[in-house]
Design a protein around this motif. Structure first.
Motif, mmCIF file in Angstrom:
data_model
loop_
_atom_site.group_PDB
_atom_site.id
_atom_site.type_symbol
_atom_site.label_atom_id
_atom_site.label_comp_id
_atom_site.label_asym_id
_atom_site.label_seq_id
_atom_site.Cartn_x
_atom_site.Cartn_y
_atom_site.Cartn_z
ATOM 1 N N MET A 1 0.841 -1.184 0.000
ATOM 2 C CA MET A 1 0.000 0.000 0.000
ATOM 3 C C MET A 1 0.879 1.238 0.000
ATOM 4 S SD MET A 1 -2.792 -1.159 2.911
ATOM 5 C CE MET A 1 -3.993 0.089 2.495
ATOM 6 N N LYS A 2 0.613 2.140 -0.925
ATOM 7 C CA LYS A 2 1.361 3.395 -0.952
ATOM 8 C C LYS A 2 0.850 4.285 0.176
ATOM 9 C CE LYS A 2 2.690 3.594 -5.813
ATOM 10 N NZ LYS A 2 4.130 3.551 -5.468
ATOM 11 N N PHE A 3 1.787 4.879 0.913
ATOM 12 C CA PHE A 3 1.366 5.713 2.033
ATOM 13 C C PHE A 3 2.263 6.933 2.177
ATOM 14 C CE2 PHE A 3 4.613 3.104 3.940
ATOM 15 C CZ PHE A 3 5.117 3.785 5.030
ATOM 16 N N SER A 4 1.641 7.993 2.701
ATOM 17 C CA SER A 4 2.326 9.257 2.944
ATOM 18 C C SER A 4 2.395 9.504 4.438
ATOM 19 C CB SER A 4 1.583 10.417 2.272
ATOM 20 O OG SER A 4 1.493 10.225 0.876
ATOM 21 N N LEU A 5 3.453 10.165 4.860
ATOM 22 C CA LEU A 5 3.626 10.550 6.253
ATOM 23 C C LEU A 5 3.625 12.069 6.349
ATOM 24 C CD1 LEU A 5 4.362 10.206 9.252
ATOM 25 C CD2 LEU A 5 6.763 9.985 8.541
ATOM 26 N N ILE A 6 2.746 12.607 7.186
ATOM 27 C CA ILE A 6 2.702 14.047 7.446
ATOM 28 C C ILE A 6 3.186 14.295 8.871
ATOM 29 C CG2 ILE A 6 1.231 16.090 7.673
ATOM 30 C CD1 ILE A 6 -0.631 14.920 5.583
ATOM 31 N N ILE A 7 4.190 15.149 9.003
ATOM 32 C CA ILE A 7 4.687 15.549 10.317
ATOM 33 C C ILE A 7 4.532 17.056 10.433
ATOM 34 C CG2 ILE A 7 6.632 15.562 11.915
ATOM 35 C CD1 ILE A 7 7.830 13.241 10.307
ATOM 36 N N CYS A 8 3.650 17.492 11.312
ATOM 37 C CA CYS A 8 3.482 18.913 11.578
ATOM 38 C C CYS A 8 4.407 19.278 12.734
ATOM 39 C CB CYS A 8 2.033 19.230 11.931
ATOM 40 S SG CYS A 8 0.871 18.835 10.607
ATOM 41 N N THR A 9 5.200 20.311 12.563
ATOM 42 C CA THR A 9 6.200 20.652 13.574
ATOM 43 C C THR A 9 6.195 22.137 13.860
ATOM 44 O OG1 THR A 9 8.544 20.365 14.178
ATOM 45 C CG2 THR A 9 8.062 20.963 11.889
ATOM 46 N N TYR A 10 6.690 22.477 15.053
ATOM 47 C CA TYR A 10 6.779 23.881 15.459
ATOM 48 C C TYR A 10 7.928 24.034 16.449
ATOM 49 C CZ TYR A 10 5.613 28.407 17.530
ATOM 50 O OH TYR A 10 5.666 29.698 17.987
ATOM 51 N N MET A 11 9.011 24.627 15.996
ATOM 52 C CA MET A 11 10.141 24.988 16.853
ATOM 53 C C MET A 11 10.759 23.784 17.573
ATOM 54 S SD MET A 11 10.020 28.309 16.293
ATOM 55 C CE MET A 11 10.939 29.165 17.562
ATOM 56 N N ARG A 12 10.856 22.652 16.893
ATOM 57 C CA ARG A 12 11.436 21.454 17.504
ATOM 58 C C ARG A 12 12.394 20.749 16.540
ATOM 59 N NH1 ARG A 12 6.056 18.604 20.194
ATOM 60 N NH2 ARG A 12 5.777 20.054 21.938
ATOM 61 N N PRO A 13 13.440 21.403 16.094
ATOM 62 C CA PRO A 13 14.340 20.775 15.125
ATOM 63 C C PRO A 13 15.034 19.523 15.659
ATOM 64 C CG PRO A 13 15.294 22.814 15.989
ATOM 65 C CD PRO A 13 13.862 22.781 16.437
ATOM 66 N N GLY A 14 15.419 19.537 16.948
ATOM 67 C CA GLY A 14 16.106 18.390 17.533
ATOM 68 C C GLY A 14 15.241 17.151 17.599
ATOM 69 N N PRO A 15 14.061 17.218 18.256
ATOM 70 C CA PRO A 15 13.168 16.063 18.291
ATOM 71 C C PRO A 15 12.746 15.584 16.896
ATOM 72 C CG PRO A 15 12.522 17.639 19.966
ATOM 73 C CD PRO A 15 13.587 18.312 19.131
ATOM 74 N N LEU A 16 12.510 16.513 15.971
ATOM 75 C CA LEU A 16 12.125 16.139 14.611
ATOM 76 C C LEU A 16 13.202 15.293 13.945
ATOM 77 C CD1 LEU A 16 10.238 16.334 12.144
ATOM 78 C CD2 LEU A 16 11.400 18.467 11.544
ATOM 79 N N LEU A 17 14.462 15.667 14.137
ATOM 80 C CA LEU A 17 15.562 14.909 13.548
ATOM 81 C C LEU A 17 15.598 13.484 14.107
ATOM 82 C CD1 LEU A 17 18.046 14.750 11.741
ATOM 83 C CD2 LEU A 17 19.397 15.723 13.618
ATOM 84 N N LEU A 18 15.396 13.331 15.409
ATOM 85 C CA LEU A 18 15.374 11.998 16.010
ATOM 86 C C LEU A 18 14.254 11.147 15.413
ATOM 87 C CD1 LEU A 18 16.005 12.805 19.789
ATOM 88 C CD2 LEU A 18 17.611 11.776 18.160
ATOM 89 N N LEU A 19 13.082 11.758 15.213
ATOM 90 C CA LEU A 19 11.967 11.039 14.605
ATOM 91 C C LEU A 19 12.314 10.588 13.193
ATOM 92 C CD1 LEU A 19 9.094 10.052 14.140
ATOM 93 C CD2 LEU A 19 8.396 12.428 13.762
ATOM 94 N N LEU A 20 12.847 11.493 12.393
ATOM 95 C CA LEU A 20 13.168 11.159 11.002
ATOM 96 C C LEU A 20 14.243 10.078 10.914
ATOM 97 C CD1 LEU A 20 13.056 14.711 9.399
ATOM 98 C CD2 LEU A 20 11.467 12.817 8.994
ATOM 99 N N GLN A 21 15.165 10.063 11.850
ATOM 100 C CA GLN A 21 16.170 9.003 11.871
ATOM 101 C C GLN A 21 15.523 7.650 12.157
ATOM 102 O OE1 GLN A 21 18.806 10.721 14.779
ATOM 103 N NE2 GLN A 21 20.115 11.697 13.247
ATOM 104 N N SER A 22 14.477 7.631 12.997
ATOM 105 C CA SER A 22 13.760 6.377 13.250
ATOM 106 C C SER A 22 12.896 5.983 12.051
ATOM 107 C CB SER A 22 12.900 6.498 14.514
ATOM 108 O OG SER A 22 11.759 7.308 14.323
#
Length: 337
Positions: A1-22
């Motif tokens: 199944m083709k799927f898209s991931l949406i990540i809404c973020t606000y002023m959290r570059p560090g946590p966002l990077l950890l998520l994307l690495q996972s």
């Protein structure tokens, strides 16, 4: 199944990077990753320029589209036409390597599913117990597992104000137990409420449904509103094998006064999504529980380390409750019956 991931973020570059690495380490990788950034600086953009990820598209939004529900609706409009499933993740989560694999498998097991939620595994300690186990007053038992119950739920039990529904379902007087009260059994459970930051939905859902813009900024309970409306038209599930950790980054959160006020006013709104015309008994219970929880929060001024946070939140809850007498929430989208 083709799927898209949406990540809404606000002023959290560090946590966002950890998520994307996972996300990069996933056994099944998204066909596209849409980062919808409401930040008022360029730190998140810089982090994404310095760390590349396959299939990633970055969008920086302005005031018109800033705020959790607005950013989600913005992201939905950018999703590829080929995608069948749209996933949402909070920017302060970290996935186990088979998260998407287990999430997508749920749609194959239950073809009628309109949405599937993931399971937060790092917040609660559960214990497997015999099926005939009788829980103590300070314990919560479900499906062969037990966990400690918070003081507010213990008091609600004593006052006969506890939820009369299984986790993930809302009573007619609201104030139910969230899907966080489902155990790590490895099973798939039906629900009518999913946590927005660990959720997914069929793309076709968004032909008729959108996230309500009533929930501005932080968007407290916006997920309950959306999934309660959606559950009236079809099935929602939570797969406890689709695991991730949630780390509750403090940046980007409202102050405790605003949070307390939102708890009550947004809670009233969501209650009326579930039960547009509550009976007198439902009204009495909703108000009784709201007052009880506010009282408990005031008492935390004597017991919590952060006494100021407890007081300002309790004050916000109080003002929020009184404000309902003069100004009840109104849906700007005409979604509230």
């Amino acid at each position: 199944m083709k799927f898209s991931l949406i990540i809404c973020t606000y002023m959290r570059p560090g946590p966002l990077l950890l998520l994307l690495q996972s996300v990069r380490a996933q056994s099944v990788y998204p066909d596209e990753i849409l980062i919808v950034d409401g930040s008022v600086d360029d730190k998140t953009k810089i982090v994404l320029e310095e760390n590349t990820f396959d299939n990633l598209k970055y969008f920086l939004v302005d005031d018109q589209d800033r705020g959790l529900t607005k950013q989600r609706n913005f992201g939905i409009k950018k999703v590829s036409e080929q995608s069948e499933i749209v996933c949402f993740l909070d920017d302060d989560t970290v996935l186990e390597s088979d998260y998407f694999e287990n999430l997508l498998e749920t749609y194959q097991i239950f073809p009628e599913a309109l949405g599937v939620g993931g399971y937060i595994s790092n917040e609660v300690k559960w214990e497997k117990v015999p099926e005939n186990y009788l829980p103590k007053i300070n314990e919560f038992y479900f499906d062969g597992w037990k966990r400690s119950d918070g003081s507010r739920f213990v008091l609600r039990k004593k006052l006969k104000l506890d939820s009369d529904c299984p986790p993930g379902f809302s009573p007619l007087y609201s104030h139910g137990r969230s899907v966080g009260f489902l155990p790590p059994s490895g099973k798939i459970y039906e629900a009518e409420q999913l946590m927005g930051g660990v959720s997914s939905f069929r793309k076709s859902v968004f032909e008729k449904f959108s996230f309500s813009t009533y929930f501005e900024g932080y968007g407290l309970y916006e997920d309950a509103d959306f999934t309660l409306r959606l559950a009236k038209t079809g099935k929602l599930y939570l797969n406890t094998k689709a695991k991730l950790a949630h780390f509750h980054a403090e940046s980007g959160r409202p102050n405790q006064y605003k949070y307390g006020k939102m708890v009550v006013r947004n809670g009233w709104y969501v209650w009326h999504v579930k039960n547009p015309k509550p009976k007198l008994s439902d009204r009495l219970k909703w108000n009784a529980i709201t007052i009880l929880l506010t009282t408990i929060r005031f008492s935390n001024v004597l017991t919590d380390k952060n006494k100021k946070a407890a007081f300002t939140e309790a004050l916000g809850r109080t003002i929020g409750w009184w404000s309902l007498l003069f100004s009840k929430p109104v849906s700007p989208d005409n979604l509230l019956n």
